[in-house]
Structures are given as C-alpha cells and as structure tokens.
Design an enzyme around this catalytic site. Structure first.
Site, PDB file in Angstrom:
ATOM      1  N   LYS A 194       0.830  -1.154   0.002  1.00  0.00           N
ATOM      2  CA  LYS A 194      -0.003  -0.012  -0.101  1.00  0.00           C
ATOM      3  C   LYS A 194       0.917   1.360  -0.008  1.00  0.00           C
ATOM      4  O   LYS A 194       1.473   1.380   1.046  1.00  0.00           O
ATOM      5  CB  LYS A 194      -0.829  -0.011   1.379  1.00  0.00           C
ATOM      6  CG  LYS A 194      -1.954   1.181   1.209  1.00  0.00           C
ATOM      7  CD  LYS A 194      -2.703   1.737   2.485  1.00  0.00           C
ATOM      8  CE  LYS A 194      -1.935   2.397   3.286  1.00  0.00           C
ATOM      9  NZ  LYS A 194      -1.424   3.617   2.663  1.00  0.00           N
ATOM     10  N   GLY A 246       7.381   4.653   8.152  1.00  0.00           N
ATOM     11  CA  GLY A 246       6.448   5.655   8.624  1.00  0.00           C
ATOM     12  C   GLY A 246       6.741   6.214   9.827  1.00  0.00           C
ATOM     13  O   GLY A 246       8.046   6.054  10.442  1.00  0.00           O
ATOM     14  N   SER A 247       5.727   6.823  10.445  1.00  0.00           N
ATOM     15  CA  SER A 247       6.112   7.353  11.665  1.00  0.00           C
ATOM     16  C   SER A 247       6.166   6.594  12.870  1.00  0.00           C
ATOM     17  O   SER A 247       5.460   5.374  12.877  1.00  0.00           O
ATOM     18  CB  SER A 247       4.752   8.236  11.919  1.00  0.00           C
ATOM     19  OG  SER A 247       3.663   7.697  12.113  1.00  0.00           O
ATOM     20  N   THR A 248       6.856   6.742  13.855  1.00  0.00           N
ATOM     21  CA  THR A 248       7.048   5.897  14.975  1.00  0.00           C
ATOM     22  C   THR A 248       5.689   5.705  15.774  1.00  0.00           C
ATOM     23  O   THR A 248       5.337   4.507  16.095  1.00  0.00           O
ATOM     24  CB  THR A 248       8.203   6.743  16.330  1.00  0.00           C
ATOM     25  OG1 THR A 248       9.223   6.762  15.457  1.00  0.00           O
ATOM     26  CG2 THR A 248       8.173   5.826  17.463  1.00  0.00           C
ATOM     27  N   VAL A 250       2.741   5.372  14.244  1.00  0.00           N
ATOM     28  CA  VAL A 250       1.979   4.281  13.491  1.00  0.00           C
ATOM     29  C   VAL A 250       2.706   2.969  13.838  1.00  0.00           C
ATOM     30  O   VAL A 250       2.185   1.921  13.892  1.00  0.00           O
ATOM     31  CB  VAL A 250       1.626   4.648  12.058  1.00  0.00           C
ATOM     32  CG1 VAL A 250       0.862   3.245  11.345  1.00  0.00           C
ATOM     33  CG2 VAL A 250       0.837   5.708  12.056  1.00  0.00           C
ATOM     34  N   GLY A 251       4.163   3.023  13.819  1.00  0.00           N
ATOM     35  CA  GLY A 251       4.757   1.800  13.982  1.00  0.00           C
ATOM     36  C   GLY A 251       4.516   1.086  15.470  1.00  0.00           C
ATOM     37  O   GLY A 251       4.315  -0.186  15.488  1.00  0.00           O
ATOM     38  N   GLU A 268      10.658   0.639  10.169  1.00  0.00           N
ATOM     39  CA  GLU A 268      11.676   1.840   9.826  1.00  0.00           C
ATOM     40  C   GLU A 268      10.933   2.966   9.937  1.00  0.00           C
ATOM     41  O   GLU A 268       9.788   3.604   9.246  1.00  0.00           O
ATOM     42  CB  GLU A 268      11.805   1.669   8.143  1.00  0.00           C
ATOM     43  CG  GLU A 268      12.758   2.483   7.725  1.00  0.00           C
ATOM     44  CD  GLU A 268      14.111   1.933   8.036  1.00  0.00           C
ATOM     45  OE1 GLU A 268      14.708   2.599   8.881  1.00  0.00           O
ATOM     46  OE2 GLU A 268      14.421   0.966   7.477  1.00  0.00           O
ATOM     47  N   CYS A 302      13.575  10.630   6.902  1.00  0.00           N
ATOM     48  CA  CYS A 302      13.673   9.948   8.241  1.00  0.00           C
ATOM     49  C   CYS A 302      14.980   9.900   8.706  1.00  0.00           C
ATOM     50  O   CYS A 302      15.190  10.144   9.996  1.00  0.00           O
ATOM     51  CB  CYS A 302      13.087   8.504   8.294  1.00  0.00           C
ATOM     52  SG  CYS A 302      13.908   7.507   7.036  1.00  0.00           S
TER      53      CYS A 302
END
Ligand code: NAI
Ligand code: MG
Length: 792
Positions: A194, A246-248, A250-251, A268, A302
């Site tokens: 996605k 992506g963002s921490t 959402v991680g 990542e 990042c």
C-alpha cells in the site's frame, strides 16, 4: 568593474523546467481515476469505495483520484498473493532473478517519466528524483535480482515467508516501494503493498511496468488507500510479515496490532539524527553535506541530519556559512532543474512544521530564515535554522520532518557523543572531521544504524539501512535486509509441552542446612527483595530445594546492574571467548553434579542427563568459537566509499527460558547474547530454576564481569512482564506460552524492543541446526553501517 564581471555578479538563474506533457497525458488517460492492481489486473474498488484525491503540492492542482481499499479489496489482494506463492517460491532463484532484472531495466527505460511523475506528485525537485530516487530504484531491483539468483547458495536452509504486507510513506514513494518489493520477491515471497495516500501515482505506474514485465499475476499487488487500508493489511490473518516505513506512532500501533500473531515485523521509523562538525573539519565540504542532510527532500527524510552539533570554536563561522548558503537558496517549481528545494507534501505537514517551529521559539530557540523569494501558491516552507537550542527544547527532541535545522554546540568529543545519543531515536549520524581517529572514535560510540563520515545521505542497495532504539528494527538492503524476508526452514517444533511440577509429598531425606536461595545480580548472590521462596519438586514429588520468588524490584535491580556493566559492549571478541571457554571448563568439572540434578528434577536417565551436560559444554565452546568470528562485512557501494557493516551488541536483553532441556536451553540462550557483547537479565524456567541457581557458582568462578549476566528466579509470567515493560531493556527473547509471547510483544511497543518469541512452540535444543548458530548471533546484534571515504 568590467562588463563581464558585472554580468557574473548579477546573473540570475533562469527557470529550466523539465517537460511534463507526456506525464500529464498519462494522467489524463486515466480520466481522473486510478485502480488497484490485484492479481495482475487493474480493478476498481469493490462495493462503493471512498476515493482519495491526490494533488501536486507545488500548485495545489488535482492530479487524480484513487479508491481507498476496503476489506474486500485487501482480501482479494491477499488471496491473489497467497495463490501465487507456491509457484513463485517454487521457481528457481534464476527464474525469479530474470523478472527482477526485467523490472530494473523497465525502471531505467522509464526513468525520466518516473522522475517527472514523482516530482509532480510529491513536490520534490526533479534534480533529486532524476539523480537519486529513480536511479536507486533501478539499483535496488538489479541488486536484488542478484540475491534471487544466489538464494540457494547464499541462504541455504532458509525459505520465504509467504505473503508480505508492505506499507510505505510519502517521502520517497517509489524508492520505498523498491526497498520493500525487491528483496521480498527476490526471496520468493508475494506482496501486497500500500503506497501512501499522498503519493500513490508512481506505485500505480510501476504496476503497469509489472504487467509489461509479465510478472506472474498475484506476485505483486498494489492497493491504494489511507491508514484504514493499512490497518486491514496489518490485521490480515493470511499475511506472514509486515514491513512498514513511516511514523514512530504508527509503528507502535502496528507492533501492538501484530503482537501474538506470529507475523514477522520490520519497522523503519522516525529519527532525529545528529550532524556533528568538529573544528578540524573541511568546513566547506561539511556545509554542503549539511545542506544535503537537512534540505534534501525539504527535510522530509527519516534520516535527515536535523540536529547540528558543532564544536564551539567554529560555531559562529559555521552559522555564518549556513546563512550565506541559504541566502542563495532557490525554492519553487519542483520541475525546475535549478531549484534547491521544492514543496512540502501537504498543508497538514506544513502546519505541523510551523507549529513545532513556533513552539521551539517559545522555548528559547532563535529562529532564522533567509529573505528569499517564496512561490505565491502551493505548499512551501522556507529553509530554517534554529540556534541556541537547549537539548530539552521540543525542536531538539521531536522529529520535525521539514526543512528545519536546529543547532547546538559542544566542547569535547565526549560531549558531542552524549548530545548525539541524547535521543530516543537512532537512525543515522553524520560526522565531519579531517582527523580519522577522531571521526572513528565518535562513530564507534554513535547509537545509530547508519553513520556517515565526511559524507552524508549515502544509500545503496548493498548496504543495510535501519535504526537502533525507537527508530525501529530490521534492516533494508544488503544481506541483512534479505534475512527480513526469509526464515530458517527448521526453526520451531510442535507446541511446547508444559512441565507441571508434581506435588511435593515427601522430603528428599536431605537435611536442609541454611541454603537461603538468592538472585544473581551484579555479580553477586543477592537476597531477593521479598524474603519469599518457593519449593522445587523432584520429578517424583520429593522436595529438591527452594528458590527465591523474585519480584519487580529484583528485575529492576538486575536491569540496573546490567546497565552499569555497559563497558562489556566494548570488550573484545577474544576476551569474551576466553571467558566462555573458562565457563565451559569450570562447568565440565562439575558436570556430574549437574547431571545428577537433571536426573533428580526431570527424571532423565543417567545417559540422557550426560548427553545434555555434554551438549552444554559443546555449546559453550561453540559460542566461545563464535565470539571472535561473527564479523561484519565491508561493502563497496557505487560511490567513493567503503561501508563497514559492523555487528554491534544490542544492549540489555531480557531472556525467559523454557522448561525443555532446562540446562542446555538456559545456556543456549544467554551464551550467544554474551558472546556478542550484550548484557542480560535471565528468568530461568520456573520449574527447573534450581539448575540456574546451581550455575551461579560456575559464573562466579569464571571471570564473568559483574552485571553482564543476571538471573532472577520466580514466577516467570510476572518477571517477564516487568522485563517487557522496562524502558532500559532493549530486546526480549521469550520462551513461554503463546499468550505470554503476545503480551511481551505488545508491551515492547513502548520503547520498541526487538523481540524474539516462541509463541508457545518448542525448539530442538540438542540439534546444532536449531539450537545454536548464526540465527542466534544475528538476533543478538544490531548492524551499524559506517560509510567512509575510500578510493580516489
Ligand atoms: P504515517 O506513519 O501515518 O503514514 C505512513 C504510512 O502508514 C502511510 O501509508 C499510511 O497510510 C499508513 N498508515 C497510517 N496509519 C496506519 C495504521 N494505523 N495502520 C497501518 N498503516 C497506517 O505518517 P504520516 O501521517 O504520513 O506523517 C506523519 C508524521 O510521521 C510526519 O510528520 C513525520 O514526522 C512522520 N513520518 C516519518 C516517516 C519516516 O520515514 N520516518 C515517513 C512519513 C512520516
Ligand atoms: Mg500527491
């Protein structure tokens, strides 16, 4: 002044726009709406899909719309991928390599088109998409065509995972796609990817290239959508691995959502990477490096070098040079080949940047931007420098993800290192110094997955990229990256059988002298925090002894002891090997005692017990052998660099041991951790804890430095939970029931611990294939990739 000199002085760059008409024609041909790419076909969303519009950030102009995939679409994509998996993974490496090669060639042939489309959709300068993003995309497919070719030789005893769900961000849309898809399909997996909702167009064009390459249907599926679609992929039961960039924030959500699912995971995430300039640096080179570190891609990177740390003696000079450079910055049309900086992805992001900068100013930062022409329309933010920033200022801590540099000064190398590592993140670090000793000394101390020396933003498919700490885990690129997409063919066995303790119905007849059981913390036997103990039964229900019932405080003390033993990380492999051999020697002197204990507790026959003690000695020797042999690699990327991929210890690893082969499994778990320079806190098998407490004396007589190995006995579930919650624990290896593995993974989301969990499954500890070796060593290391200038 001569006319000529006058012209040179006053000369302005004219616009040099790249033609975009053929890309716009392609966009027009889609009549404003795009489709998912599932099972080799372009299909509309099922039901009544919501649509997402995509814009050119530099103009605000709409470029098209695509469907937000719902459950039915994601199901269809996963089903297609699953159906394609047996034949795709069944191809020879060479056959798969040919497809990857075809994709690499097609990317090259379409490189101009892709560069323009990426610039239009993302707002980044064409200079970057043309020279960096797209060539690297091709490079990734080439490089991984090679790994496909070499799979059988280079990854023997490994197999692909199945269907991989991949979720990527908007800052390097096609490049992140390549980083994800190339290794996954090279290894024989099928993917459902996605792209980010802001930037899906190059992924959809790539889907057309997949069709052109005649990639078998279902191997690569691309579904569009926003976070809700991402969540459907994450939660899908037929997906074997999630790879996310992506963002921490959402991680963490994904870490929790996949906890206990058995899905492999690589994350990542964000960063707040230091850019260190020592006074002996080549300043002009350093400033150009800095411009690239923080203003490349408008700072939406990042690994952006967003924290400038400059030696005090040159701080003023550096600030002036940065300002002078920024005064000549050109901001504007991303398709103009002569601009320095393009547009910010979306007004939401621009507002976020603005808010953080304003807050940084409130907290005492001096905000400066050059007085340069800014485009009237579109989403732009000027290059910004915030000086006089204290380490506690929000702009020094939070990832701004925009063209904003914060600067601080230092006086000594020690201070520079402390400031550099003063962050929850650990993605990258840049060091400028003409003194190679100083640069390498600093590099060795950086808590970061990538370190650039006298260069910055080096990326290559052969070199691993990924973070320490809250920047996530796993590596992309190179050999390390391939391991993210395979698993050992033989790893776990059937469900672990619990070993319930029989009721103690008789004493052993041994008179109990005062043998107050203790914890092993900081190199000493320590009384447990609670003076509570639990009896341990023999296999046939007699009383065998007591062990301490440790509590949270004991775990915290053990972690503190491990924390204070940090110098172990800098010990040499040779030194560690010697201690392991010494442990083996001291253990073998007492092997008979341990064998008797095994027989008494587990009911093993004399011969079985001897087999286990022999295997234990051999295992200690194995890790003594490995301690100075599990070396890193030296990569030669296409740039003028050599890249040292160094295996570093992770830090503090919490270990929970299984009941099976209680002596051997206990040793098999801490020995690799120890051999690689980590410290550990071990919770031994609850049922057979006496074996671990017997081991104290072996450790005490073998020169094990205080705090490197700590052992806390007691209720496994409680102790494990405390370990998983502890912010100073960097990784957990958990062996225990499935629900406990799940809890460990979920709790590890907070500081993003690396986890390795059994999920209630057994492992054959006797076998050298599954009970020891590279898999254990890899799990005990972080790879740091250090880029050095090399060659002419
Ligand atoms: P994001 O982390 O929300 O988006 C990244 C990807 O994850 C997108 O494809 C998105 O659709 C997907 N996603 C969002 N929520 C999800 C969920 N619950 N489950 C599964 N997938 C989900 O990042 P966003 O909102 O675009 O940017 C916010 C901030 O994140 C930025 O300001 C920046 O600080 C940081 N960021 C960091 C990146 C990096 O490479 N480290 C990349 C993008 C953003
Ligand atoms: Mg867009």
């Amino acid at each position: 002044m001569s006319k000529m000199a006058e012209i040179f002085r006053t000369m302005e760059y004219g616009p040099a726009p790249e033609a975009a008409d053929y890309v716009l024609d392609w966009l027009k041909s889609k009549k404003g709406s795009f489709k998912h790419y599932i099972n080799g076909e372009f299909v509309s969303g099922k039901g009544k899909p919501k649509t997402i519009e995509t814009f050119n950030p530099a103009t605000g102009e709409k470029l098209g719309a695509f469907p937000a995939a719902g459950r039915a679409d994601v199901d269809a994509a996963v089903e297609a991928a699953n159906a394609a998996f047996p034949s795709w993974s069944g191809l020879s490496g060479h056959q798969r390599a040919r497809y990857l090669y075809a994709l690499a060639r097609l990317v090259q042939k379409n490189s101009r088109f892709l560069a323009v489309l990426e610039s239009l959709d993302n707002g980044k300068p064409i200079r970057e998409t043309r020279d960096i993003d797209i060539p690297l995309v091709a490079r990734h497919f080439y490089h991984h065509a090679g790994w496909a070719q070499l799979m059988e030789q280079e990854f023997p005893d490994h197999e692909p995972l199945g269907v991989v769900g991949q979720i990527i961000p908007w800052n390097f849309p096609l490049l992140m796609l390549a980083w994800k898809i190339a290794p996954a399909i090279a290894a024989g997996n099928c993917v459902v990817l996605k792209p980010a909702e802001y930037t899906s167009l190059t992924a959809l064009y790539f889907a057309e290239l997949c069709k052109e390459a005649e990639a078998p249907p279902g191997v690569i599926n691309i579904v569009t959508g926003a976070g809700a679609t991402g969540a459907l992929i994450v939660e899908h039961p037929d997906i074997a691995k999630i790879a996310f960039t992506g963002s921490t924030e959402v991680g963490r959500i994904i870490r929790k959502a996949t906890a206990g699912s058995g899905k492999k995971l690589s994350l990542e995430l964000g960063g707040k990477s230091p850019f260190i300039i020592f006074e002996d640096a080549d300043l002009d080179g350093a400033i150009e490096g800095l411009v690239d570190a923080i203003w490349f891609n408008q700072g939406q990177v990042c690994c952006a070098g967003s924290r400038l740390l400059v030696e005090e003696s040159i701080a003023e000079d550096v600030t002036q040079k940065i300002k002078r450079r920024l005064k000549s910055f050109r901001i504007g049309d991303p398709l103009d080949k002569a601009i320095d900086m393009g547009a910010i992805i979306d007004p939401v992001q621009r507002d976020r940047i603005q808010t953080l900068v304003a807050q940084g100013a409130k907290e005492g930062g001096e905000v400066w931007s050059p007085n340069i022409a800014m485009p009237e329309n579109g989403c732009f933010f000027p290059p910004t420098l915030i000086s006089n920033v204290s380490p506690s200022n929000i702009v020094a801590r939070e990832e701004i993800f925009g063209p904003v540099l914060v600067s601080m000064t230092f006086r000594t190398l020690k201070e520079a290192v402390a400031l550099a590592n003063n962050t929850r993140y650990g993605l990258a670090a840049t060091i400028w110094s003409e003194n190679i000793n100083r640069a390498l000394e600093a590099a060795s101390q950086m808590k970061a997955g990538v370190v650039w020396i006298n260069t910055t933003n080096g990326f290559d498919a052969a070199c691993g990229f990924g973070g320490y700490r809250e920047s996530g885990f796993g590596r992309e690129g190179g050999r390390e990256g391939m391991y993210e997409y395979v698993k050992p063919r033989k790893e776990w066995g059937a469900a672990e059988k619990p070993s319930p303790a029989p009721k103690i119905t008789a004493t052993s007849g041994v008179i109990e002298i005062d043998q107050t059981p203790k914890q092993f913390i900081g190199g000493k036997q320590k009384r447990p925090d609670w003076a509570r103990t639990i009896p341990v039964a023999t296999h046939d229900g007699k009383y065998a002894g007591r062990v301490a019932l440790g509590n949270r405080k004991d775990i915290r003390d053990a972690v503190e002891a491990a924390f204070n033993a940090e110098s172990w990380a800098a010990s040499t492999g040779h030194a560690r090997a010697q201690i392991l051999y010494f442990i083996a020697e001291n253990f073998s002197r007492r092997a008979n005692e341990f064998a008797r204990r095994l027989t008494e507790l587990t009911g093993a026959s004399k011969a079985e017990a001897k087999t286990e003690t022999d295997a234990t000695i051999s295992r200690l020797f194995s890790y003594g052998a490995w301690a100075d042999k599990f070396d890193g690699l030296a990569h030669s990327p296409p740039q003028r660099n050599v890249v040292l991929a160094v295996n570093e210890p992770i830090g503090i690893i919490g270990i929970t041991c299984p009941d099976a082969s209680p002596l051997l499994s206990f040793v098999s778990l801490w020995a690799p951790v120890f051999a690689m320079g980590n410290r550990c806190v071990i919770v031994p098998s609850e049922r057979y804890a006496l074996i671990a407490t017997d081991f104290y004396q072996v450790l005490e007589t073998s020169d094990v430095p205080a705090g490197v190995i700590n052992i806390v006995t007691g209720e496994r579930a409680t102790l494990t939970k405390t370990l998983a919650e502890h912010a100073q624990v960097d990784a957990i290896w958990h062996h225990g029931p499935a629900d406990e593995s799940k809890l460990v993974e979920a709790l590890s989301a907070d500081n993003l611990k690396r986890t390795w969990t059994s999920g209630g499954k057994s492992r054959d500890w006797m076998s050298a294939k599954t009970g020891e070796g590279r898999e254990f060593l890899r799990r005990a290391c972080e790879v740091k990739n250090i880029w050095l200038p090399y060659g002419d």
